[in-house]
Design a protein around this motif. Structure first.
Motif, PDB file in Angstrom:
ATOM      1  N   ARG A 100      -3.777   2.005  25.997  1.00  0.00           N
ATOM      2  CA  ARG A 100      -4.091   1.603  24.630  1.00  0.00           C
ATOM      3  C   ARG A 100      -4.116   2.816  23.725  1.00  0.00           C
ATOM      4  O   ARG A 100      -4.729   3.826  24.058  1.00  0.00           O
ATOM      5  N   PRO A 101      -3.476   2.697  22.585  1.00  0.00           N
ATOM      6  CA  PRO A 101      -3.584   3.821  21.650  1.00  0.00           C
ATOM      7  C   PRO A 101      -5.015   3.903  21.122  1.00  0.00           C
ATOM      8  O   PRO A 101      -5.741   2.916  21.114  1.00  0.00           O
ATOM      9  N   SER A 102      -5.393   5.081  20.692  1.00  0.00           N
ATOM     10  CA  SER A 102      -6.738   5.215  20.142  1.00  0.00           C
ATOM     11  C   SER A 102      -6.826   4.365  18.877  1.00  0.00           C
ATOM     12  O   SER A 102      -5.842   4.194  18.158  1.00  0.00           O
ATOM     13  N   PRO A 103      -7.986   3.809  18.599  1.00  0.00           N
ATOM     14  CA  PRO A 103      -8.141   2.955  17.425  1.00  0.00           C
ATOM     15  C   PRO A 103      -7.803   3.707  16.141  1.00  0.00           C
ATOM     16  O   PRO A 103      -8.031   4.902  16.030  1.00  0.00           O
ATOM     17  N   THR A 104      -7.277   2.969  15.204  1.00  0.00           N
ATOM     18  CA  THR A 104      -6.981   3.530  13.887  1.00  0.00           C
ATOM     19  C   THR A 104      -8.291   3.820  13.185  1.00  0.00           C
ATOM     20  O   THR A 104      -9.203   2.991  13.167  1.00  0.00           O
ATOM     21  N   GLN A 108      -7.182   6.414   8.238  1.00  0.00           N
ATOM     22  CA  GLN A 108      -5.777   6.115   8.541  1.00  0.00           C
ATOM     23  C   GLN A 108      -5.397   4.734   8.026  1.00  0.00           C
ATOM     24  O   GLN A 108      -4.304   4.536   7.493  1.00  0.00           O
ATOM     25  N   ALA A 109      -6.287   3.766   8.196  1.00  0.00           N
ATOM     26  CA  ALA A 109      -6.005   2.401   7.740  1.00  0.00           C
ATOM     27  C   ALA A 109      -5.860   2.354   6.224  1.00  0.00           C
ATOM     28  O   ALA A 109      -4.924   1.723   5.697  1.00  0.00           O
ATOM     29  N   LEU A 110      -6.757   2.995   5.516  1.00  0.00           N
ATOM     30  CA  LEU A 110      -6.685   2.998   4.055  1.00  0.00           C
ATOM     31  C   LEU A 110      -5.401   3.684   3.571  1.00  0.00           C
ATOM     32  O   LEU A 110      -4.749   3.214   2.643  1.00  0.00           O
ATOM     33  N   THR A 111      -5.027   4.758   4.232  1.00  0.00           N
ATOM     34  CA  THR A 111      -3.785   5.455   3.879  1.00  0.00           C
ATOM     35  C   THR A 111      -2.584   4.575   4.173  1.00  0.00           C
ATOM     36  O   THR A 111      -1.650   4.479   3.364  1.00  0.00           O
ATOM     37  N   ALA A 112      -2.602   3.900   5.338  1.00  0.00           N
ATOM     38  CA  ALA A 112      -1.497   3.018   5.705  1.00  0.00           C
ATOM     39  C   ALA A 112      -1.359   1.868   4.709  1.00  0.00           C
ATOM     40  O   ALA A 112      -0.254   1.378   4.460  1.00  0.00           O
ATOM     41  N   LEU A 113      -2.462   1.451   4.111  1.00  0.00           N
ATOM     42  CA  LEU A 113      -2.424   0.402   3.094  1.00  0.00           C
ATOM     43  C   LEU A 113      -1.939   0.927   1.740  1.00  0.00           C
ATOM     44  O   LEU A 113      -1.744   0.163   0.797  1.00  0.00           O
ATOM     45  N   GLY A 114      -1.763   2.226   1.652  1.00  0.00           N
ATOM     46  CA  GLY A 114      -1.281   2.811   0.406  1.00  0.00           C
ATOM     47  C   GLY A 114      -2.373   3.050  -0.613  1.00  0.00           C
ATOM     48  O   GLY A 114      -2.099   3.239  -1.796  1.00  0.00           O
ATOM     49  N   ASN A 117      -6.358   6.011  -4.386  1.00  0.00           N
ATOM     50  CA  ASN A 117      -7.395   6.154  -5.407  1.00  0.00           C
ATOM     51  C   ASN A 117      -8.767   6.047  -4.733  1.00  0.00           C
ATOM     52  O   ASN A 117      -9.056   5.069  -4.033  1.00  0.00           O
ATOM     53  N   PRO A 118      -9.648   7.024  -4.947  1.00  0.00           N
ATOM     54  CA  PRO A 118     -10.974   6.998  -4.315  1.00  0.00           C
ATOM     55  C   PRO A 118     -11.779   5.744  -4.643  1.00  0.00           C
ATOM     56  O   PRO A 118     -12.503   5.225  -3.783  1.00  0.00           O
ATOM     57  N   ASP A 119     -11.659   5.210  -5.857  1.00  0.00           N
ATOM     58  CA  ASP A 119     -12.397   3.999  -6.226  1.00  0.00           C
ATOM     59  C   ASP A 119     -11.882   2.789  -5.439  1.00  0.00           C
ATOM     60  O   ASP A 119     -12.673   1.946  -4.989  1.00  0.00           O
ATOM     61  N   ASP A 120     -10.551   2.712  -5.276  1.00  0.00           N
ATOM     62  CA  ASP A 120      -9.970   1.610  -4.501  1.00  0.00           C
ATOM     63  C   ASP A 120     -10.402   1.696  -3.038  1.00  0.00           C
ATOM     64  O   ASP A 120     -10.735   0.687  -2.416  1.00  0.00           O
ATOM     65  N   ARG A 121     -10.401   2.899  -2.509  1.00  0.00           N
ATOM     66  CA  ARG A 121     -10.811   3.084  -1.110  1.00  0.00           C
ATOM     67  C   ARG A 121     -12.280   2.678  -0.943  1.00  0.00           C
ATOM     68  O   ARG A 121     -12.638   2.028   0.040  1.00  0.00           O
ATOM     69  N   ALA A 122     -13.114   3.031  -1.907  1.00  0.00           N
ATOM     70  CA  ALA A 122     -14.534   2.673  -1.850  1.00  0.00           C
ATOM     71  C   ALA A 122     -14.718   1.157  -1.929  1.00  0.00           C
ATOM     72  O   ALA A 122     -15.559   0.579  -1.228  1.00  0.00           O
ATOM     73  N   ALA A 123     -13.907   0.497  -2.753  1.00  0.00           N
ATOM     74  CA  ALA A 123     -14.007  -0.957  -2.887  1.00  0.00           C
ATOM     75  C   ALA A 123     -13.645  -1.650  -1.571  1.00  0.00           C
ATOM     76  O   ALA A 123     -14.309  -2.602  -1.150  1.00  0.00           O
TER      77      ALA A 123
END
Length: 141
Positions: A100-104, A108-114, A117-123
């Motif tokens: 199994r690959p190590s969990p994301t 990494q998930a937020l970056t993969a979602l594109g 913006n720090p506010d979007d990531r916080a939301a």
């Protein structure tokens, strides 16, 4: 019979020998009265077929191999080899489960979602935390 104390028969052993071993290894006491009916009910295989397979007087078809594998929670490919549907070399070519690959990570998930913006990531983090808390509350009830 002892439950699983015997080693697994080699891949070239008669199918009935392996099946008796596998059933015993998975908790079926083949000396128990009515056990073949229970095996039939658990697998969906007709009782007469279970009897022939356990006695070693019959080989299973592909669907029966699948039912046995599903019921015993074992890989079907070796069962198909044991039943004569595939050559033993098929096991050499069978894809092996990869580690199994190590969990994301969250980052990494937020970056993969594109989301850059720090506010979007916080939301998104706030929404995940709220949903996780809700799931814990509902799971506790």
């Amino acid at each position: 019979m002892t439950n699983g104390s015997q080693p697994e028969p080699p891949i070239t052993a008669p199918f009935g020998d392996w099946l008796r071993w596998a059933l015993t290894h998975h908790g079926y006491d083949l000396d128990e009265r009515g056990i073949q009916r229970k095996i039939a009910d658990d697998t969906g295989i007709p009782p007469a077929t279970v009897s022939r397979l356990v006695r070693g007087t019959s080989q299973p078809d592909v669907a029966t191999c699948y039912a046995i594998g599903r019921t015993l929670r074992v890989r079907v490919m070796p069962i198909l080899v044991r039943a004569g549907h595939l050559p033993p070399e098929a096991l050499d070519r069978e894809p092996h489960a990869t580690e199994r690959p190590s969990p994301t990570t969250e980052e990494q998930a937020l970056t993969a979602l594109g989301l850059t913006n720090p506010d979007d990531r916080a939301a998104v983090r706030a929404m995940i935390n709220a949903l996780t808390a809700k799931q814990r509350r509902e799971g506790a009830n």
